[in-house]
Design an enzyme around this catalytic site. Structure first.
Site, mmCIF file in Angstrom:
data_model
loop_
_atom_site.group_PDB
_atom_site.id
_atom_site.type_symbol
_atom_site.label_atom_id
_atom_site.label_comp_id
_atom_site.label_asym_id
_atom_site.label_seq_id
_atom_site.Cartn_x
_atom_site.Cartn_y
_atom_site.Cartn_z
ATOM 1 N N SER A 125 0.830 -1.195 0.000
ATOM 2 C CA SER A 125 0.000 0.000 0.000
ATOM 3 C C SER A 125 0.870 1.252 0.000
ATOM 4 C CB SER A 125 -0.963 -0.054 1.186
ATOM 5 O OG SER A 125 -1.946 0.948 1.097
ATOM 6 N N ASP A 137 4.700 24.130 -1.082
ATOM 7 C CA ASP A 137 6.085 23.839 -1.450
ATOM 8 C C ASP A 137 6.534 22.437 -1.030
ATOM 9 O OD1 ASP A 137 5.920 24.509 1.228
ATOM 10 O OD2 ASP A 137 7.842 25.561 1.277
ATOM 11 N N HIS A 165 -7.289 -5.492 -1.368
ATOM 12 C CA HIS A 165 -6.121 -4.701 -0.992
ATOM 13 C C HIS A 165 -5.319 -5.376 0.118
ATOM 14 C CE1 HIS A 165 -3.870 -0.923 -0.723
ATOM 15 N NE2 HIS A 165 -3.976 -0.996 0.602
#
Length: 514
Positions: free
Chosen positions: A214, A436, A489
Site C-alpha cells: 500500500s 512547497d 487490498h
C-alpha cells in the site's frame, strides 16, 4: 479469497508487461540523494564511516548512531531490535538537524542468525502506521524468512520511531511549528532513513530487496526514483501511486468515489437487512442534535458514521465485520418505556475502528502523500461535494435510499468530531494549504529504471485504483505487473505466503514473461 456475489465476480486476470524508455537527467531531489551518497562530500564521509562501523550490528555493542540488542525468540523466529539516530531534516548538515530515532526489528528463521542471508526491508502501509509485531512464523514473514533476513522498519513517527501520538505532539505548542515538523514525515525522508539503515546493516553496504504494501509501495517508487543503487529488487503489493506533478489527490478521489458506489452496492447485496439498520442509525443521530457523544469525548455524527467504510469496504472479511458491528448497534430495551439508544459496545467499537487516537499521522498527512509542489486544499472534501447527491447520509435516510459509506478519505470536519485530533486542527489546515512540498517521484529515473520490479495490482482495489496504478506502471521501465481479482487490498495480510511467492517467482524466472 473472499467469496463475492456471483454476478459481481469479474474474470481472473493475470497480466505481465515490461516497459522501457530513454534516459533523462535527474531531478533536484534525486540530485539531493546523489549528493548524500557521493563519496566526495564531507557529510557522506561521516555517514559512510558510521555505516561501515559494523560493531553496531554485534550483540551488545553500539555506535552513537546505531544500537542493537540481543537476539530473542517468538515461535520459530529469532528477532533482534535496532535503534538508529537519524536527522529529522536530511537537507541540513547532520550536526544542524534535530535528531529522531528510527526503530527496526531484524527477523530470521530459528537457526539462521549467523547465516549469510540477503536482506529484505518491509515498507508498511499507511501513512502513519508501524510495522507488524511478529508473534510466530506465519504469512509472508514465514515465506520471506526461508531465504531472507527481514527488516521491519517502523517508519518515522510510528511505533518505536519517535512516535507522534496525540500526547507527544501536544509538546509542540505552535500549529506552525507542528506543521513544519510533520512535513518531514513523508516518503522522501522514509527512504532516507531506509538508506541510513541499509548502510549500517547490510555487509559492505550492499543493495537489498524491498517489499512495499500500500503506502509502502508508494515509498518503494520513491526509492526507485531517488536511491535505486540501494536496491536489488522491489516488490510492491497494492501500492503503485499516481506520480504526476502537482497534487494528484483530485484524480485519486474521483476514482475513489466511483469505486465506493460499487463497494457499497456489493455490501448491501450481501447484507440487505443492513439498509434499514443503517438508515435508522442515521435518523437517530440526526434527531439527537446532530450526533451523540463518544466515550473519548468526540461526537458520532451521520457523516462520521460513514467513515466505517474505510475499514469495512476494502479488505477481506471487511463486509462481514461491518455487518456484525451493526448487529449490536442498539441497547436492548429491558425496561418498559425506556428510550432506545446506541449501545456503549457500538460506540467503543466505532472508535477502535476509526483508530485516529493511536495513529493520528494518518489523518494529518494523508492528502500530502499525493502532493509535489502543490497543495491538496482538502481534496477529498471538494470531490465529495461533487458527489453529495449520492453521499449525503441524512438525505439518503430521509428519502429511503441506502446510506453510502465513505472510504480512504480525510475530511476537515474530522478534526472537529474526533477528540484526539481536535488539538491539531490548525496544523492540519496549514498542511492542506502547503504548496512547497518537495518531489516524491522522478519520472525520468523511473523510465530508466534498472531494478527488477514486480507489482501485485488488485483489480477491485478500493484504496489504490487499478487504472491509476497501470498508468504509473507504464512509466516504470521493466516492471512486471500482476493484475488479479483473487485478492483485495489486504492480499499480503490474507494470503501473504502465496502473494510473496508469486512476486518472487516473477523475478527469479519461475514465471517466465511469455
Amino acid at each position: 479469497m473472499r467469496t463475492l456475489h456471483s454476478s459481481l465476480i469479474k474474470p481472473l486476470i493475470r497480466l505481465h508487461s515490461p516497459f522501457s524508455t530513454p534516459i533523462i537527467s535527474p531531478s533536484p531531489l534525486r540530485k539531493q540523494f546523489l549528493y548524500l551518497h557521493s563519496s566526495a562530500t564531507p557529510s557522506l564521509q561521516k555517514l559512510t564511516a558510521m555505516a561501515d562501523n559494523k560493531t553496531a550490528a554485534v550483540d551488545g555493542n553500539f555506535t552513537s548512531d546505531h544500537v542493537s540488542d540481543s537476539w530473542y525468540s517468538v515461535p520459530d523466529l529469532r528477532l533482534r531490535d535496532h535503534r538508529f539516530t537519524v536527522p529529522l531534516d536530511y537537507s541540513l548538515e547532520r550536526c544542524s538537524s534535530t535528531k529522531i530515532t528510527v526503530f527496526a526489528r531484524e527477523v530470521v528463521a530459528v537457526g539462521k542468525e549467523e547465516q549469510s542471508l540477503p536482506y529484505l526491508l518491509y515498507l508498511q502501509g499507511g501513512p502513519g502506521f508501524e510495522c507488524p509485531r511478529p508473534t510466530e512464523a506465519g504469512g509472508w514473514i514465514n515465506r520471506a524468512c526461508e531465504e531472507y533476513r527481514v527488516v521491519l522498519m517502523d517508519q518515522r513517527g510510528t511505533g518505536l520511531s519517535t512516535p507522534l501520538t496525540p500526547s507527544s505532539m501536544s509538546q509542540v505548542k505552535s500549529a506552525e511549528d507542528l506543521a513544519n515538523y510533520l512535513s518531514h514525515f513523508r516518503a522522501d525522508n522514509i527512504v532516507h532513513d531506509a538508506e541510513f539503515i541499509r548502510k549500517c546493516l547490510v555487509p559492505d553496504a550492499g543493495p537489498w530487496t524491498i517489499l512495499g504494501q500500500s503506502f509502502g509501495g508508494f515509498c518503494a517508487v520513491t526509492y526507485l526514483s531517488f536511491a535505486p543503487k540501494g536496491l536489488k529488487q522491489a516488490l510492491i503489493t497494492g501500492g503503485l501511486p499516481p506520480i504526476g506533478e502537482g497534487c494528484t489527490a483530485d484524480s485519486v478521489y474521483k476514482a475513489g468515489f466511483e469505486q465506493l458506489v460499487c463497494q457499497n452496492d456489493k455490501y448491501y447485496k450481501r447484507f440487505p437487512q443492513d439498509i434499514e439498520i443503517v438508515r435508522d442509525v442515521i435518523n437517530y443521530l440526526a434527531e439527537s442534535g446532530g450526533g451523540v457523544p463518544l466515550p473519548s469525548g468526540g461526537i458520532l455524527t451521520p457523516r462520521g458514521l460513514q467513515l466505517l467504510g474505510l475499514s469495512g469496504l476494502g479488505s477481506s472479511t471487511g463486509f462481514e465485520r461491518l455487518h456484525y458491528l451493526f448487529e449490536r448497534v442498539w441497547d436492548p430495551l429491558i425496561v418498559q418505556g425506556a428510550k432506545r439508544r446506541i449501545s456503549d459496545y457500538f460506540l467503543n467499537a466505532y472508535e477502535r475502528w476509526i483508530g485516529f487516537d493511536a495513529n493520528p499521522l494518518y489523518a494529518l498527512l494523508h492528502e500530502s502523500i499525493y502532493c509535489q509542489g502543490a497543495s491538496s486544499l482538502w481534496s477529498a472534501q471538494r470531490i465529495r461535494a461533487l458527489n453529495d447527491n449520492k453521499f449525503d447520509a441524512i438525505e439518503a435516510a430521509k428519502v429511503g435510499r441506502p446510506v453510502l459509506f465513505t472510504g480512504e478519505m480525510i475530511f476537515p470536519w474530522i478534526f472537529d468530531e474526533v477528540h484526539a485530533l481536535r488539538p491539531f486542527k490548525d496544523a492540519a489546515q496549514l498542511l492542506a494549504e502547503k504548496k512547497d512540498w518537495p518531489s516524491l517521484y522522478d519520472i525520468a529515473a523511473l523510465k530508466d529504471n534498472k531494478v527488477p520490479v514486480a507489482a501485485a495490482v488488485y483489480y477491485e482495489d478500493m484504496y489504490v485504483n487499478l487504472k491509476l496504478s497501470m498508468e504509473t506502471a507504464s512509466q516504470i521501465a521493466g516492471i512486471r505487473p500482476w493484475i488479479t481479482n483473487e485478492y483485495m487490498h489486504s492480499g499480503l495480510r490474507d494470503a501473504g505466503s502465496r502473494v510473496l511467492d508469486h512476486l518472487l517467482a516473477m523475478l527469479n524466472g519461475k514465471k517466465p514473461l511469455f
